[in-house]
Design a protein around this motif. Structure first.
Motif, PDB file in Angstrom:
ATOM      1  N   ILE A  23       0.850  -1.185   0.000  1.00  0.00           N
ATOM      2  CA  ILE A  23       0.000   0.000   0.000  1.00  0.00           C
ATOM      3  C   ILE A  23       0.891   1.242   0.000  1.00  0.00           C
ATOM      4  N   ARG A  24       0.561   2.197  -0.838  1.00  0.00           N
ATOM      5  CA  ARG A  24       1.302   3.460  -0.895  1.00  0.00           C
ATOM      6  C   ARG A  24       0.708   4.383   0.164  1.00  0.00           C
ATOM      7  N   LEU A  25       1.457   4.638   1.205  1.00  0.00           N
ATOM      8  CA  LEU A  25       0.961   5.415   2.332  1.00  0.00           C
ATOM      9  C   LEU A  25       1.448   6.854   2.298  1.00  0.00           C
ATOM     10  N   GLY A  26       0.540   7.763   2.626  1.00  0.00           N
ATOM     11  CA  GLY A  26       0.896   9.171   2.724  1.00  0.00           C
ATOM     12  C   GLY A  26       1.083   9.599   4.158  1.00  0.00           C
ATOM     13  N   GLY A  27       0.865   8.682   5.090  1.00  0.00           N
ATOM     14  CA  GLY A  27       1.032   8.975   6.505  1.00  0.00           C
ATOM     15  C   GLY A  27       0.317   7.943   7.356  1.00  0.00           C
ATOM     16  N   LEU A  28       0.854   7.693   8.534  1.00  0.00           N
ATOM     17  CA  LEU A  28       0.238   6.766   9.474  1.00  0.00           C
ATOM     18  C   LEU A  28       0.625   7.177  10.885  1.00  0.00           C
ATOM     19  N   THR A  29      -0.378   7.578  11.670  1.00  0.00           N
ATOM     20  CA  THR A  29      -0.155   7.920  13.066  1.00  0.00           C
ATOM     21  C   THR A  29      -1.095   7.066  13.913  1.00  0.00           C
ATOM     22  N   GLU A  30      -1.158   7.344  15.190  1.00  0.00           N
ATOM     23  CA  GLU A  30      -2.031   6.570  16.073  1.00  0.00           C
ATOM     24  C   GLU A  30      -3.493   6.691  15.673  1.00  0.00           C
ATOM     25  N   ASN A  31      -3.891   7.822  15.073  1.00  0.00           N
ATOM     26  CA  ASN A  31      -5.311   8.049  14.810  1.00  0.00           C
ATOM     27  C   ASN A  31      -5.648   8.418  13.374  1.00  0.00           C
ATOM     28  N   GLU A  32      -4.632   8.448  12.476  1.00  0.00           N
ATOM     29  CA  GLU A  32      -4.913   8.793  11.094  1.00  0.00           C
ATOM     30  C   GLU A  32      -4.071   7.933  10.156  1.00  0.00           C
ATOM     31  N   PHE A  33      -4.714   7.513   9.074  1.00  0.00           N
ATOM     32  CA  PHE A  33      -4.116   6.578   8.132  1.00  0.00           C
ATOM     33  C   PHE A  33      -4.435   7.109   6.734  1.00  0.00           C
ATOM     34  N   ILE A  34      -3.404   7.415   5.932  1.00  0.00           N
ATOM     35  CA  ILE A  34      -3.605   8.022   4.619  1.00  0.00           C
ATOM     36  C   ILE A  34      -3.092   7.094   3.524  1.00  0.00           C
ATOM     37  N   VAL A  35      -3.945   6.816   2.548  1.00  0.00           N
ATOM     38  CA  VAL A  35      -3.592   5.948   1.426  1.00  0.00           C
ATOM     39  C   VAL A  35      -3.531   6.781   0.159  1.00  0.00           C
ATOM     40  N   LEU A  36      -2.486   6.567  -0.656  1.00  0.00           N
ATOM     41  CA  LEU A  36      -2.334   7.235  -1.947  1.00  0.00           C
ATOM     42  C   LEU A  36      -2.466   6.204  -3.062  1.00  0.00           C
ATOM     43  N   ASP A  37      -3.074   6.617  -4.183  1.00  0.00           N
ATOM     44  CA  ASP A  37      -3.210   5.682  -5.300  1.00  0.00           C
ATOM     45  C   ASP A  37      -3.311   6.468  -6.606  1.00  0.00           C
ATOM     46  N   THR A  38      -3.109   5.756  -7.709  1.00  0.00           N
ATOM     47  CA  THR A  38      -3.183   6.395  -9.032  1.00  0.00           C
ATOM     48  C   THR A  38      -4.472   6.035  -9.763  1.00  0.00           C
ATOM     49  N   THR A  39      -5.341   5.242  -9.147  1.00  0.00           N
ATOM     50  CA  THR A  39      -6.646   4.940  -9.733  1.00  0.00           C
ATOM     51  C   THR A  39      -7.721   5.049  -8.662  1.00  0.00           C
ATOM     52  N   ALA A  40      -8.936   5.347  -9.094  1.00  0.00           N
ATOM     53  CA  ALA A  40     -10.085   5.425  -8.191  1.00  0.00           C
ATOM     54  C   ALA A  40     -11.331   5.087  -8.995  1.00  0.00           C
ATOM     55  N   THR A  41     -12.389   4.708  -8.279  1.00  0.00           N
ATOM     56  CA  THR A  41     -13.643   4.360  -8.941  1.00  0.00           C
ATOM     57  C   THR A  41     -14.672   5.455  -8.716  1.00  0.00           C
ATOM     58  N   ASP A  42     -15.274   5.924  -9.794  1.00  0.00           N
ATOM     59  CA  ASP A  42     -16.325   6.931  -9.697  1.00  0.00           C
ATOM     60  C   ASP A  42     -17.559   6.295  -9.060  1.00  0.00           C
ATOM     61  N   HIS A  43     -18.023   6.860  -7.927  1.00  0.00           N
ATOM     62  CA  HIS A  43     -19.146   6.268  -7.203  1.00  0.00           C
ATOM     63  C   HIS A  43     -20.433   6.265  -8.024  1.00  0.00           C
ATOM     64  N   ALA A  44     -20.620   7.268  -8.860  1.00  0.00           N
ATOM     65  CA  ALA A  44     -21.869   7.398  -9.608  1.00  0.00           C
ATOM     66  C   ALA A  44     -21.920   6.481 -10.827  1.00  0.00           C
ATOM     67  N   THR A  45     -20.786   6.352 -11.536  1.00  0.00           N
ATOM     68  CA  THR A  45     -20.794   5.617 -12.801  1.00  0.00           C
ATOM     69  C   THR A  45     -20.079   4.279 -12.751  1.00  0.00           C
ATOM     70  N   GLY A  46     -19.216   4.087 -11.729  1.00  0.00           N
ATOM     71  CA  GLY A  46     -18.426   2.858 -11.659  1.00  0.00           C
ATOM     72  C   GLY A  46     -17.191   2.908 -12.537  1.00  0.00           C
ATOM     73  N   GLU A  47     -16.972   4.041 -13.210  1.00  0.00           N
ATOM     74  CA  GLU A  47     -15.823   4.208 -14.102  1.00  0.00           C
ATOM     75  C   GLU A  47     -14.527   4.266 -13.300  1.00  0.00           C
ATOM     76  N   VAL A  48     -13.484   3.608 -13.824  1.00  0.00           N
ATOM     77  CA  VAL A  48     -12.169   3.645 -13.187  1.00  0.00           C
ATOM     78  C   VAL A  48     -11.441   4.899 -13.675  1.00  0.00           C
ATOM     79  N   LEU A  49     -11.072   5.750 -12.740  1.00  0.00           N
ATOM     80  CA  LEU A  49     -10.404   7.015 -13.063  1.00  0.00           C
ATOM     81  C   LEU A  49      -8.906   6.900 -12.813  1.00  0.00           C
ATOM     82  N   LYS A  50      -8.122   7.625 -13.587  1.00  0.00           N
ATOM     83  CA  LYS A  50      -6.673   7.647 -13.402  1.00  0.00           C
ATOM     84  C   LYS A  50      -6.227   9.045 -13.017  1.00  0.00           C
ATOM     85  N   GLY A  51      -5.242   9.118 -12.134  1.00  0.00           N
ATOM     86  CA  GLY A  51      -4.739  10.390 -11.651  1.00  0.00           C
ATOM     87  C   GLY A  51      -4.003  10.168 -10.340  1.00  0.00           C
TER      88      GLY A  51
END
Length: 199
Positions: free
Chosen positions: A89-117
């Motif tokens: 997992i590509r992490l942008g930070g991890l502390t006792e109470n916060e966990f940040i994940v970075l990625d180059t793809t995501a899924t559009d909640h409305a359409t289900g389309e895979v987005l790149k960025g």
């Protein structure tokens, strides 16, 4: 594939990673700035990291359907890496109470389309997973009565009623059916429960 964390981040030790994490924010990178991508009100995305390397994912989609599944996870403090189901997992930070994940793809909640960025998801530690249709089924449920619809009315059916019958739903997303009739005890497991359960 092992993806190192940023040097400024907290190393992903089991002590830090254990627990339940709820996705609270979502961002996308536009013109060099992180722009918030609002999470739909119905959407739930909980990560549950348990001792022994077991990981559960609790999801409720925007359409109200829910599911839960089990996987594995591991943390390597010396390499500053966190793996889920064998993937780094590509992490942008991890502390006792916060966990940040970075990625180059995501899924559009409305359409289900895979987005790149470039995308960033922020998780916050919570005491328990968000209640969904599936999490409210967790545990064993014993059959008390059976009914059949007849002429538009629900009528109790007692014929061939087993001595004991129960369904048990677990965090792996599976269901077991237990029945006892006389001295015959049967257990059946259903893999179909790994999928979706309507709201």
């Amino acid at each position: 594939m092992t993806i190192p964390m940023k040097p400024s981040s907290c190393a992903p030790s089991p002590r830090t990673s254990f627990g339940i994490w709820k996705q609270t924010n979502s961002y996308m990178l536009q013109d060099g700035k992180w722009i918030e991508d609002p999470i739909p009100e119905m959407y739930v995305n909980d990560l549950v990291f348990c001792p022994g390397g077991i990981y559960y994912h609790n999801v409720r989609r925007e359409d109200g359907k829910t599911y839960m599944f089990e996987s594995t996870w591991s943390a390597d403090e010396t390499a500053d890496t966190l793996k889920v189901n064998g993937e780094g997992i590509r992490l942008g930070g991890l502390t006792e109470n916060e966990f940040i994940v970075l990625d180059t793809t995501a899924t559009d909640h409305a359409t289900g389309e895979v987005l790149k960025g470039e995308f960033k998801w922020v998780y916050t530690r919570v005491n328990q997973p968000i209640k969904t249709a599936y999490t409210q089924l967790l545990g064993r449920w014993q059959l008390q009565k059976r009914f059949q619809e007849q002429d538009g009315q629900w009528v109790e059916v007692t014929q061939d009623m087993p001595d004991y019958c129960a369904r048990e739903y677990d965090m792996r997303g599976s269901c077991a059916l237990y029945t006892l009739t006389g001295d015959k005890f049967e257990t059946k497991r259903y893999s179909g429960c790994v999928g979706e359960i309507a709201k």
